[in-house]
Design a protein around this motif. Structure first.
Motif, short mmCIF file in Angstrom:
data_model
loop_
_atom_site.label_atom_id
_atom_site.label_comp_id
_atom_site.label_asym_id
_atom_site.label_seq_id
_atom_site.Cartn_x
_atom_site.Cartn_y
_atom_site.Cartn_z
N UNK A 158 0.86 -1.18 0.00
CA UNK A 158 0.00 0.00 0.00
C UNK A 158 0.90 1.23 0.00
N UNK A 159 0.66 2.16 -0.93
CA UNK A 159 1.58 3.30 -1.03
C UNK A 159 0.88 4.66 -0.97
N UNK A 160 -0.42 4.68 -0.64
CA UNK A 160 -1.11 5.97 -0.58
C UNK A 160 -2.00 6.02 0.66
N UNK A 161 -1.90 7.15 1.37
CA UNK A 161 -2.63 7.36 2.62
C UNK A 161 -3.55 8.57 2.48
N UNK A 162 -4.78 8.41 2.88
CA UNK A 162 -5.77 9.48 2.78
C UNK A 162 -6.17 9.97 4.17
N UNK A 163 -6.19 11.29 4.35
CA UNK A 163 -6.56 11.87 5.63
C UNK A 163 -7.22 13.23 5.40
N UNK A 164 -7.46 13.98 6.47
CA UNK A 164 -8.09 15.30 6.38
C UNK A 164 -8.01 15.99 7.73
N UNK A 165 -7.95 17.34 7.75
CA UNK A 165 -8.04 18.05 9.02
C UNK A 165 -9.36 17.78 9.74
N UNK A 166 -10.39 17.44 8.98
CA UNK A 166 -11.71 17.18 9.56
C UNK A 166 -11.74 15.88 10.36
N UNK A 167 -10.82 14.97 10.08
CA UNK A 167 -10.84 13.67 10.73
C UNK A 167 -10.15 13.70 12.10
N UNK A 168 -10.58 14.59 12.94
CA UNK A 168 -10.04 14.63 14.30
C UNK A 168 -8.53 14.75 14.32
N UNK A 169 -7.90 13.83 15.04
CA UNK A 169 -6.44 13.86 15.17
C UNK A 169 -5.74 13.05 14.09
N UNK A 170 -6.46 12.67 13.05
CA UNK A 170 -5.91 11.75 12.04
C UNK A 170 -4.58 12.23 11.45
N UNK A 171 -4.49 13.50 11.08
CA UNK A 171 -3.24 13.98 10.47
C UNK A 171 -2.08 13.88 11.45
N UNK A 172 -2.31 14.24 12.71
CA UNK A 172 -1.25 14.11 13.73
C UNK A 172 -0.83 12.65 13.89
N UNK A 173 -1.82 11.78 14.03
CA UNK A 173 -1.55 10.36 14.27
C UNK A 173 -0.83 9.74 13.08
N UNK A 174 -1.31 10.04 11.88
CA UNK A 174 -0.68 9.50 10.68
C UNK A 174 0.74 10.03 10.52
N UNK A 175 0.92 11.33 10.74
CA UNK A 175 2.24 11.92 10.63
C UNK A 175 3.24 11.30 11.59
N UNK A 176 2.80 11.08 12.83
CA UNK A 176 3.68 10.46 13.83
C UNK A 176 4.01 9.02 13.45
N UNK A 177 2.99 8.30 12.93
CA UNK A 177 3.20 6.89 12.57
C UNK A 177 4.17 6.77 11.41
N UNK A 178 4.01 7.61 10.40
CA UNK A 178 4.91 7.55 9.25
C UNK A 178 6.32 7.98 9.63
N UNK A 179 6.42 8.92 10.56
CA UNK A 179 7.74 9.33 11.05
C UNK A 179 8.41 8.16 11.76
#
Length: 339
Positions: A49-70
C-alpha cells in the motif's frame, strides 16, 4: 502491489490499488490503542500500500498518521509513499467550512506540519457539496488556491471529494472547460454492495479530463460490518436494518460481511478502471484482512476462478435484501449538518 517498496514514482502518480483510509485512525469509529497506527502503517507499506488518505476534519488523524509515518521512516522514507489530504472542511456543519484562498493556503501549511512533510502529493477540496459552486471554482476560491500551490511545487495533484456524484461531475466539467482539469476525483460509498453509481460516472469523469478516480468507504462507512455503523451514520433505519440482515446471512454461511464487501469493491479496478479503493484501517489486523481480500480478488481474476457456490448463494441473498435500496444515495449535507 508488491512487497516492501522503498520508492514510488515522483513524476507521475502511481497509486496502489488498495489505499489506506487514515480517517479510521481518528477514533471516530472505534477506540484506537496507541500502538495501532505505527503497526498498521508499517504493515500497509510492507504489503505494498503506497497511498494514505486523511483530512483536518478527521479529528487527530493527520497528527496520528504523521507520527506513525515518522516512526517507520528508517524503513520507509517519505519518497516511498503518497499522502492525500483535504482542505475546506473543519467541522460537522456547513458553518465549519471555509473555501477562501487564504484559508486553503493556510490549511495546506498546517497539514504539512501535522504530517511532518514539506510537500503533499494530493490535496482535495473536502465535501464540495456543502458550499456554493463559486466557492469551489470561482476567483479567490479553493481550487484557484490549490492550483497556485501546485504551480509553486508545494502540492502535486489537485482534486475534489464529495458524496453526490452529480456535484463532482459539474465541477469536473467546469474545470475542463476553463482549461484547468481536475487531477483527482474521490467518491465515497458509491461502489459498495448497495450502491454502484460510481461505475456509471467514472467514464464521465474521464471525459472531463480527470486522470485519477478513487473510491472510498467500500464498507459504506461501516454499514457493512458485523458491528454495524456508528450512531451518526446517515443511512435511514430501513437501510441499516437491511445491512444488518446481510451481515447475519453472511455470518450464518461462514463468511464475513466486511471481507465480502471489500472484495466486491475491489472488482471496480477491472470493471470500470477505478484507480484506487481506500478502506479505513485501524490496526495491523485490519491491514492484513484488507490485503488478503484484495489478493484473493486478483488471484481469482488471474486464474479465471469463479466464486464458490456458497459465495454465489450468499451474494444472491445480499442483493435481494438490498434491492429496495439499490443505488439509493442519502442526502448530503444531512439535516444535522445543515444546522
Amino acid at each position: 502491489m508488491t512487497t516492501t517498496q522503498q520508492t514510488v514514482c515522483q513524476t507521475e502518480f502511481q497509486p496502489s490499488e488498495l489505499g489506506f483510509g487514515a480517517g479510521a485512525l481518528s477514533g471516530t469509529y472505534d477506540k484506537i490503542e496507541s500502538h495501532w497506527p505505527v503497526e498498521a502503517c508499517r504493515e500497509a507499506l510492507r504489503g505494498g500500500i503506497n497511498v494514505f488518505d486523511t483530512s483536518p476534519y478527521y479529528g487527530a488523524s493527520e497528527f496520528v498518521l504523521g507520527d506513525a509515518l515518522e516512526a517507520v521512516r528508517d524503513e520507509f522514507p517519505r519518497s516511498s509513499y503518497y499522502i492525500q489530504t483535504k482542505v475546506g472542511r473543519y467541522g460537522v456543519t456547513t458553518k465549519d467550512f471555509d473555501y477562501s484562498a487564504q484559508r486553503v493556503t493556510d490549511s495546506v501549511k498546517e497539514s504539512m506540519r501535522r504530517l511532518r512533510t514539506d510537500y503533499l502529493d494530493l490535496v482535495l477540496c473536502h465535501d464540495v457539496e456543502f458550499v456554493k459552486f463559486e466557492d469551489v471554482v470561482g476567483p479567490g476560491g479553493a481550487l484557484e488556491a490549490l492550483f497556485k500551490l501546485k504551480a509553486e511545487g508545494k502540492i502535486k495533484y489537485v482534486g475534489c471529494s464529495a458524496y453526490p456524484l452529480p456535484v463532482l461531475l459539474r465541477i469536473a466539467e467546469h474545470q475542463q472547460a476553463k482549461g484547468q482539469p481536475l487531477d483527482v476525483i474521490l467518491s465515497y460509498c458509491h461502489y459498495t454492495l448497495q450502491n454502484t453509481k460510481l461505475a456509471e460516472y467514472t467514464p464521465k469523469f474521464r471525459a472531463a479530463g480527470v486522470r485519477y478516480v478513487a473510491n472510498a468507504s467500500p464498507l459504506g462507512m461501516a454499514l457493512f460490518r458485523d458491528a454495524g455503523p456508528p450512531q451518526w451514520h446517515p443511512a435511514h433505519a430501513e437501510l441499516r436494518a437491511a445491512a444488518k440482515s446481510c451481515a447475519d446471512v453472511v455470518r450464518e454461511n461462514g463468511l464475513n460481511i466486511s471481507e465480502l464487501a471489500s472484495m466486491f469493491s475491489f472488482t471496480g479496478r477491472d470493471i470500470f478502471q477505478l484507480n484506487t479503493t481506500y478502506i479505513g484501517l485501524e490496526n495491523k489486523e485490519d491491514v492484513q484482512k484488507a490485503l488478503a481480500a484484495w489478493k484473493r480478488v486478483k488471484e481469482r481474476e488471474q486464474n479465471l476462478e469463479k466464486p464458490t457456490e456458497t459465495e454465489t448463494k450468499v451474494m444472491d441473498e445480499v442483493r435481494e435484501l438490498l434491492a429496495p435500496f439499490k443505488d439509493y444515495s442519502w442526502p448530503s449535507p444531512t439535516p444535522r449538518e445543515l444546522a
